[in-house]
Motif scaffolding. Sequence first.
Motif, PDB file in Angstrom:
ATOM      1  N   HIS A   1       0.828  -1.202   0.000  1.00 52.64           N
ATOM      2  CA  HIS A   1       0.000   0.000   0.000  1.00 52.64           C
ATOM      3  C   HIS A   1       0.865   1.256   0.000  1.00 52.64           C
ATOM      4  O   HIS A   1       2.063   1.207   0.304  1.00 52.64           O
TER       5      HIS A   1
ATOM      6  N   TYR B   1     -12.831  13.510   2.115  1.00 58.73           N
ATOM      7  CA  TYR B   1     -12.263  12.298   1.528  1.00 58.73           C
ATOM      8  C   TYR B   1     -13.276  11.698   0.558  1.00 58.73           C
ATOM      9  O   TYR B   1     -14.486  11.812   0.733  1.00 58.73           O
ATOM     10  N   LYS B   2     -12.746  11.076  -0.492  1.00 57.31           N
ATOM     11  CA  LYS B   2     -13.618  10.502  -1.509  1.00 57.31           C
ATOM     12  C   LYS B   2     -12.829   9.495  -2.337  1.00 57.31           C
ATOM     13  O   LYS B   2     -11.663   9.727  -2.668  1.00 57.31           O
ATOM     14  N   LYS B   3     -13.482   8.408  -2.685  1.00 58.72           N
ATOM     15  CA  LYS B   3     -12.878   7.426  -3.574  1.00 58.72           C
ATOM     16  C   LYS B   3     -13.133   7.838  -5.015  1.00 58.72           C
ATOM     17  O   LYS B   3     -14.286   8.087  -5.405  1.00 58.72           O
TER      18      LYS B   3
ATOM     19  N   ARG C   1     -11.971   7.397  -9.316  1.00 56.38           N
ATOM     20  CA  ARG C   1     -11.274   6.647 -10.371  1.00 56.38           C
ATOM     21  C   ARG C   1     -10.276   7.585 -11.025  1.00 56.38           C
ATOM     22  O   ARG C   1     -10.644   8.555 -11.681  1.00 56.38           O
TER      23      ARG C   1
ATOM     24  N   ASP D   1      -8.665   2.916  -8.827  1.00 51.03           N
ATOM     25  CA  ASP D   1      -9.639   3.443  -7.870  1.00 51.03           C
ATOM     26  C   ASP D   1      -8.888   3.782  -6.588  1.00 51.03           C
ATOM     27  O   ASP D   1      -8.493   2.884  -5.822  1.00 51.03           O
ATOM     28  N   LEU D   2      -8.672   5.072  -6.346  1.00 48.17           N
ATOM     29  CA  LEU D   2      -7.883   5.545  -5.211  1.00 48.17           C
ATOM     30  C   LEU D   2      -8.712   6.493  -4.348  1.00 48.17           C
ATOM     31  O   LEU D   2      -9.704   7.059  -4.805  1.00 48.17           O
ATOM     32  N   THR D   3      -8.275   6.653  -3.112  1.00 46.33           N
ATOM     33  CA  THR D   3      -8.957   7.552  -2.175  1.00 46.33           C
ATOM     34  C   THR D   3      -8.152   8.834  -2.014  1.00 46.33           C
ATOM     35  O   THR D   3      -6.939   8.787  -1.786  1.00 46.33           O
TER      36      THR D   3
ATOM     37  N   THR E   1      -4.142   7.693  -1.697  1.00 47.90           N
ATOM     38  CA  THR E   1      -3.813   6.383  -1.146  1.00 47.90           C
ATOM     39  C   THR E   1      -4.691   5.315  -1.777  1.00 47.90           C
ATOM     40  O   THR E   1      -5.784   5.602  -2.280  1.00 47.90           O
ATOM     41  N   ASP E   2      -4.210   4.082  -1.716  1.00 50.67           N
ATOM     42  CA  ASP E   2      -5.029   2.954  -2.159  1.00 50.67           C
ATOM     43  C   ASP E   2      -5.727   2.280  -0.985  1.00 50.67           C
ATOM     44  O   ASP E   2      -6.434   1.277  -1.160  1.00 50.67           O
TER      45      ASP E   2
ATOM     46  N   PRO F   1      -8.565   1.880   1.898  1.00 50.16           N
ATOM     47  CA  PRO F   1      -9.972   2.297   1.999  1.00 50.16           C
ATOM     48  C   PRO F   1     -10.186   3.254   3.168  1.00 50.16           C
ATOM     49  O   PRO F   1      -9.593   3.085   4.239  1.00 50.16           O
TER      50      PRO F   1
ATOM     51  N   THR G   1     -13.513   4.945   5.085  1.00 52.25           N
ATOM     52  CA  THR G   1     -14.972   4.948   5.149  1.00 52.25           C
ATOM     53  C   THR G   1     -15.520   5.816   6.271  1.00 52.25           C
ATOM     54  O   THR G   1     -16.735   5.887   6.449  1.00 52.25           O
TER      55      THR G   1
END
Length: 438
Positions: free
Chosen positions: A195, A242-244, A246, A261-263, A285-286, A288, A290
């Motif tokens: 990561h 923060y948001k995921k 593409r 798909d990164l955050t 970052t890769d 997750p 939430t």
Amino acid sequence: MSACQLWLPDPNPIPILPWIDGSYTTSWDTTNSDVCEGKILQGHFQSTASRVAAIDGPILVLQDTTEFSYERKKPEQVGIIGYAPSKRETVGIARRHTICGLLMHSSLVVTTEGLPLGLAAIKFWSRSKFKGTSALKRHINPTRVPIEAKESIRWLENMRASTALLGKGQRLIHIGDRENDIYEFFCAAGEAGTHFLVRTCVDRLAGDGKHTIAAEMADAPIAGRHMVEIAEGVTASLALKYKKIRVLPPIGKQKRYPALDLTIVHAQEQEVPENRSPIDWKLITDLPITSLEEAIEKLQWYALRWKIEVFHKILKSGCRAEEAKLRTAERLVNLLAIYCVLSWRIFWMTMITRTAPTASPNIALTKDEINLIDRIVISRTGQPPPQQLSCYLTQIARLGGYLARERDPPPGNTVIWRGWSRLMDMKLGIDLAGRTYG
């Protein structure tokens, strides 16, 4: 030896690469094949892997580059690292002089509490000639140059070497500053099964390719606020988003690399302070994310990147690595490799005192070092210090000028380094006296 590019697990030199982003490596002749930085650092790398294996939870691998500059009559024996401005001529024309030196890119392993566990990869190199990045951009688009032909490949190579050495890549998080904002690095981390957490500076294409990351983050809601201490008694309030997303590869490399798909995490100080620039961190970052708590955790992890800057400070200010008088790059690199291990030990002793103050002194000091400190304290107080690590390291710091008053903060790297130097001088004197007089 080819640019002294050695690290574990591969003990063999890597061939010289014709790096395009401003530099070319210098070939160094080996005068003694039995001594090289790879062999010097091998034991330390293995010990780092053992310390990591003994700890549970996420492990942070900090990457950064530093320079060592030297004054030499024959700079070609060391190499160059760039140019610096000199005084102007009488007609106003600026002059520049060549800076002789070496570059080092290192990977420092730390816990999520900031305890340095050791080094996992180091790369040394120098340049035979230097061309500024701005000059090169006038002739070639750097985004279309393969990463293998760039000096930036060091970020990928250190990441791969660290992951191979430490194993269990899923628990490793490789952290870098804006220089580490490399799309190829993001892809390589996924291929290596590890990561990353990087401060981004490139507003990349996102989604369907008709907008960028910044445009998408502008519409993201503020998830919450987080207070950070930027100086003693000074705090700042950061708005967190923060948001995921593409993320798309550079246009010239879309056939070679996939979309990811990164955050994205944005931490911005919305109230502009009077005497400094507002904080504006943009992380990619890769991992997750939430919840707000997970976003704050990633922010705190990135803040630990400063630990590798402290390591470099110890290397230069404590070991005085730039004052070495050795004439060739190979000899300097061997010396720097020894200094790296020594600097880590000073850094580790400083931090372990704060994280495990009641531990046994045997985890950081040898029996001879403990006995010597006992003799010093007994000569002053009549009794040995308590058998706690913090007490012994405080005595070392006192040899370096630490006053150890009740309200003093814990000893820092500078006084630990000074005290350690004095302790080693005493130990050497005792050893010599014992050999001479029995």
